[in-house]
Structures are given as structure tokens and as C-alpha cells.
Design an enzyme around this catalytic site. Structure first.
Site, mmCIF file in Angstrom:
data_model
loop_
_atom_site.group_PDB
_atom_site.id
_atom_site.type_symbol
_atom_site.label_atom_id
_atom_site.label_comp_id
_atom_site.label_asym_id
_atom_site.label_seq_id
_atom_site.Cartn_x
_atom_site.Cartn_y
_atom_site.Cartn_z
ATOM 1 C CE1 TYR A 140 -6.634 0.010 -3.491
ATOM 2 C CE2 TYR A 140 -4.339 0.412 -2.910
ATOM 3 C CZ TYR A 140 -5.681 0.503 -2.603
ATOM 4 O OH TYR A 140 -6.070 1.065 -1.420
ATOM 5 C CE LYS A 191 -22.761 -3.010 -4.844
ATOM 6 N NZ LYS A 191 -23.724 -2.787 -3.744
ATOM 7 C CG ASP A 223 -23.898 -2.925 -0.203
ATOM 8 O OD1 ASP A 223 -23.589 -4.128 -0.216
ATOM 9 O OD2 ASP A 223 -24.885 -2.476 -0.821
ATOM 10 C CG ASP A 247 -7.395 0.770 1.479
ATOM 11 O OD1 ASP A 247 -6.541 0.772 2.380
ATOM 12 O OD2 ASP A 247 -7.834 1.808 0.957
ATOM 13 C CG ASP A 251 -8.354 2.366 7.226
ATOM 14 O OD1 ASP A 251 -7.395 1.565 7.131
ATOM 15 O OD2 ASP A 251 -8.231 3.594 7.055
HETATM 16 C C1 IPM Z 1 -2.921 0.643 3.337
HETATM 17 C C2 IPM Z 1 -2.790 2.053 2.841
HETATM 18 C C3 IPM Z 1 -2.235 2.019 1.427
HETATM 19 C C4 IPM Z 1 -3.222 1.268 0.578
HETATM 20 C C5 IPM Z 1 -1.920 3.411 0.843
HETATM 21 C C6 IPM Z 1 -0.962 4.202 1.712
HETATM 22 C C7 IPM Z 1 -1.383 3.324 -0.565
HETATM 23 O O1 IPM Z 1 -4.004 2.711 2.918
HETATM 24 O O2 IPM Z 1 -1.889 -0.056 3.405
HETATM 25 O O3 IPM Z 1 -4.033 0.243 3.668
HETATM 26 O O4 IPM Z 1 -4.202 1.844 0.102
HETATM 27 O O5 IPM Z 1 -3.005 0.066 0.374
HETATM 28 MG MG MG Z 2 -5.538 1.610 3.887
#
Ligand code: IPM
Ligand code: MG
Length: 357
Positions: A140, A191, A223, A247, A251
Site C-alpha cells: 500500500y 506467500k 491462498d 484487506d 472482507d
Molecule cells: C479498508 C478499505 C481501504 C483499504 C480502502 C478504502 C482504501 O478497503 O479499510 O479495508 O484498502 O484499506
Molecule cells: Mg478493504
């Protein structure tokens, strides 16, 4: 007086924040916390008002505050502007400027929501895992980065995944310390079979583990971890990983709990000062429609009370109120299932406030 900076942001940010603040105001009164807060701009709304996603006034206020509560940033309106000025850059910049390297993303399944998950209830019921994501390093932020034109005129995009030993050590310590408060198991995700940077990650985490003989460390390739999360997610306790893998896996973990609309997060610096935000985004498609789920932001406020203000009773009061509202059958659209009652953002917030009584 403990002071909070509120960054409602864009999209559904303002409406979910309004509900979180109603809940916070109630516990502030009931537990006599003496919390005060002020609003500032971050993301698209800051671009509109001040031309940049993280205005100096916002950064100064955030630095001076004891904690920050954030809604969400971004939306299609700002997608075509120059890369360095997009809303997300404001979020990344505030994380970096405040040194918020430790991102805690707990995925906890409320038993009432087992039916809302896309996975079978027996796979997810009882799920309680914590992702510890490194937040201010890795690909990042690594340099060099950009898009360049090659000699033949073709464009080439590139980023750099980079971690120093000290960055890995400090996030590993956070994970091990938190594991001690839970089930004493840490899984480090890498990884290492392909990427040198994560080979070093694995080595350093293994070294740090020597200081935590009471915590069991294991390793998994990313993975496989992604696969195991949907196959048998209850095998995990604490998962520690870098910025990009964290990240993605967070999710995925969020969806196990029924909806990403349920997941809070904390981003902490070395002193435990933090920024608290829901894991979901600004959801521009449903913004302003009173359908967004405010619970992730409400639960983020609870995390703030716990980790920055050490007000465990107040934090638990909020979490219990959320559980009670779910018991009562109230659901926003994202967590609706047979036999439950659909409510809007405002009704959901009001129900949590009422459940606090
Ligand atoms: C998160 C989001 C952010 C990230 C984006 C909005 C930049 O997806 O907080 O997980 O990738 O960190
Ligand atoms: Mg995110």
C-alpha cells in the site's frame, strides 16, 4: 476532557454516523464518560469543500484528539480525479500520518445472524476470530510505485511490497498480546513460497514467537487461508498478516458473519490511540436511502470505548444492546432472513438506543 474527532465522510457515512453518535451520546450520559466530539471532513466531502481529501485542519484535529470515529469515504463522483487526490488517499494518509499500524478486525458471528450468512449455519455458528492487519506498510505504501511509459510506448503499472523487520516485529507483538486475551493461537499468513518480503515476514514472526511460549504459532499461505476461511473458519483464533492480504481476508471473514455491515475495526498506534471505523465502504448506491446498516459503526464506537478509553462496561453495554436488538428480530436489509422484521438505518439506531435502557 476526552475528545473525539468525528469523520462521517461520504456515501452512507453521515447516516450511519448519526446513529452511532446517538448511541454514544446515550452511553456518555449513562456512564458519565465526559466525552466530547467535533466533526471534520475527510474523503470526497473534503475534496468538495477544501480541494484535498485530508485537509490540514482535519489532520491537526485528528492528531490532537484522543480518538477518531470514521464513517466511510469515497464514491463514483470522485473516481475520475487525479489519483493522488482521491478520497481513499485521505484515508491512507491519515492512517500513515497518525502511525496507526495495527488494524484489528474481529469477525464475530452473532448467533441470531447464523441464518444470514451465505455459509451453512453449522460452519459459521460460534465463529469468533480476529484479523490483525498491518496497516501502514507493505504494498500500500511501498516505493517505487506508479504507471510509466515503456520505450515501445506501452504503459506499465508497478508497486512495491516492502516490510522492515521492525514493522513486522511490532505487528506480531500486537497479535501475540491479543492472542493472550483470547485462545492463545496465532496464524501468520504469508506467500513465502513466492515472495521474499513475506518469507522475511514468516521468519520474523517466528522469532517474535519465542517471547510468547504460551501462544501457539502456525503459518499458512494466503491462498490456502482464503480457502480455509470458507471451508472451516472456526479453526482460527488470531490471524496476523500484511496490509494487502489483510484487506482481502478481512472482507472474506466479514461475509462469514452474515454481512460486512456488522463488522467494526480499530486502527491503533504504538500508544493505543486509535481510529475506529466500520470495515465496509461508503456504499454510494444506497446512500441517503435510510437502508444502510449502522451496527458496524455503532460497534466501532464500542471498540473505541474499550481500547482507547478503557471503558469496558460502557463498551459491553453497547454490544449487549446490539445483541438485544437482534434478539428482538430487527434487521436492516443486508441481514434480513425469514421471520425477521426489516427496519431502516434510523429505526435500527433508535432500537439500539432503546435497548440500552
Ligand atoms: C479498508 C478499505 C481501504 C483499504 C480502502 C478504502 C482504501 O478497503 O479499510 O479495508 O484498502 O484499506
Ligand atoms: Mg478493504
Amino acid at each position: 476532557m476526552p475528545h473525539i474527532v468525528i469523520l462521517a465522510g461520504d456515501g452512507i457515512g453521515p447516516e450511519i454516523m448519526e446513529q452511532a453518535l446517538a448511541v454514544l451520546a446515550r452511553v456518555n450520559q449513562r456512564f458519565e464518560l465526559g466525552l466530547t466530539w467535533e466533526h471534520h471532513l475527510l474523503g470526497g466531502c473534503a475534496i468538495d469543500a477544501a480541494g484535498v481529501p485530508l485537509p490540514p485542519a482535519t489532520l491537526a484535529a485528528a492528531k490532537a484528539a484522543d480518538a477518531i470515529l470514521l464513517g466511510a469515504v469515497g464514491g463514483p463522483r470522485w473516481e475520475s480525479i487525479e489519483r493522488s487526490l482521491r478520497p481513499e488517499r485521505g484515508l491512507l494518509a491519515i492512517r500513515a500520518e497518525l502511525g496507526l499500524f495495527a488494524n484489528l478486525r474481529p469477525a464475530l458471528l452473532y448467533p441470531q445472524l447464523a441464518a444470514a450468512s451465505t455459509l451453512k449455519p453449522e460452519v459459521v455458528s460460534g465463529l469468533d476470530l480476529l484479523i490483525v492487519r498491518e496497516l501502514t506498510g507493505g504494498i500500500y505504501f511501498g516505493q517505487p510505485r506508479g504507471v510509466r511509459i515503456l520505450d515501445n510506448g506501452e504503459r506499465e503499472g508497478y508497486n512495491t511490497d516492502v516490510y522492515r523487520e521492525t514493522e513486522i516485529q511490532r505487528i506480531a507483538r500486537v497479535a501475540f498480546d491479543l492472542a493472550r486475551l483470547r485462545n492463545r493461537r496465532v496464524l501468520s499468513v504469508d506467500k513465502a513460497n513466492v515472495l521474499e518480503v513475506t518469507e522475511l515476514w514468516k521468519e520474523v514472526v517466528t522469532e517474535v514467537a519465542k517471547d510468547y511460549p504460551d501462544v501457539q504459532l502456525s503459518h499458512m499461505y494466503v491462498d490456502n487461508a482464503a480457502m480455509q476461511l470458507v471451508r472451516a473458519p472456526k479453526q482460527f483464533d488470531v490471524i496476523v498478516t500484511g496490509n494487502l492480504f489483510g484487506d482481502i481476508l478481512s472482507d472474506e471473514a466479514a461475509m462469514l458473519t452474515g454481512s460486512i455491515g456488522m463488522l467494526p475495526s480499530a486502527s491503533l498506534d504504538a500508544q493505543g490511540k486509535g481510529m475506529y471505523e466500520p470495515c465496509h465502504g461508503s456504499a454510494p448506491d444506497i446512500a441517503g436511502k435510510d437502508v444502510a446498516n449502522p451496527l458496524a459503526t455503532i460497534l466501532s464506537a464500542a471498540m473505541m470505548l474499550r481500547y482507547t478509553f478503557h471503558q469496558e462496561a460502557a463498551a459491553q453495554a453497547i454490544e449487549h444492546a446490539v445483541g438485544k436488538v437482534l434478539d428482538q428480530g430487527w434487521r436492516t436489509a443486508d441481514i434480513l432472513s425469514a421471520g425477521t422484521q426489516r427496519v431502516g438505518t434510523r429505526e435500527m439506531g433508535a432500537a439500539v438506543v432503546a435497548a440500552l435502557e
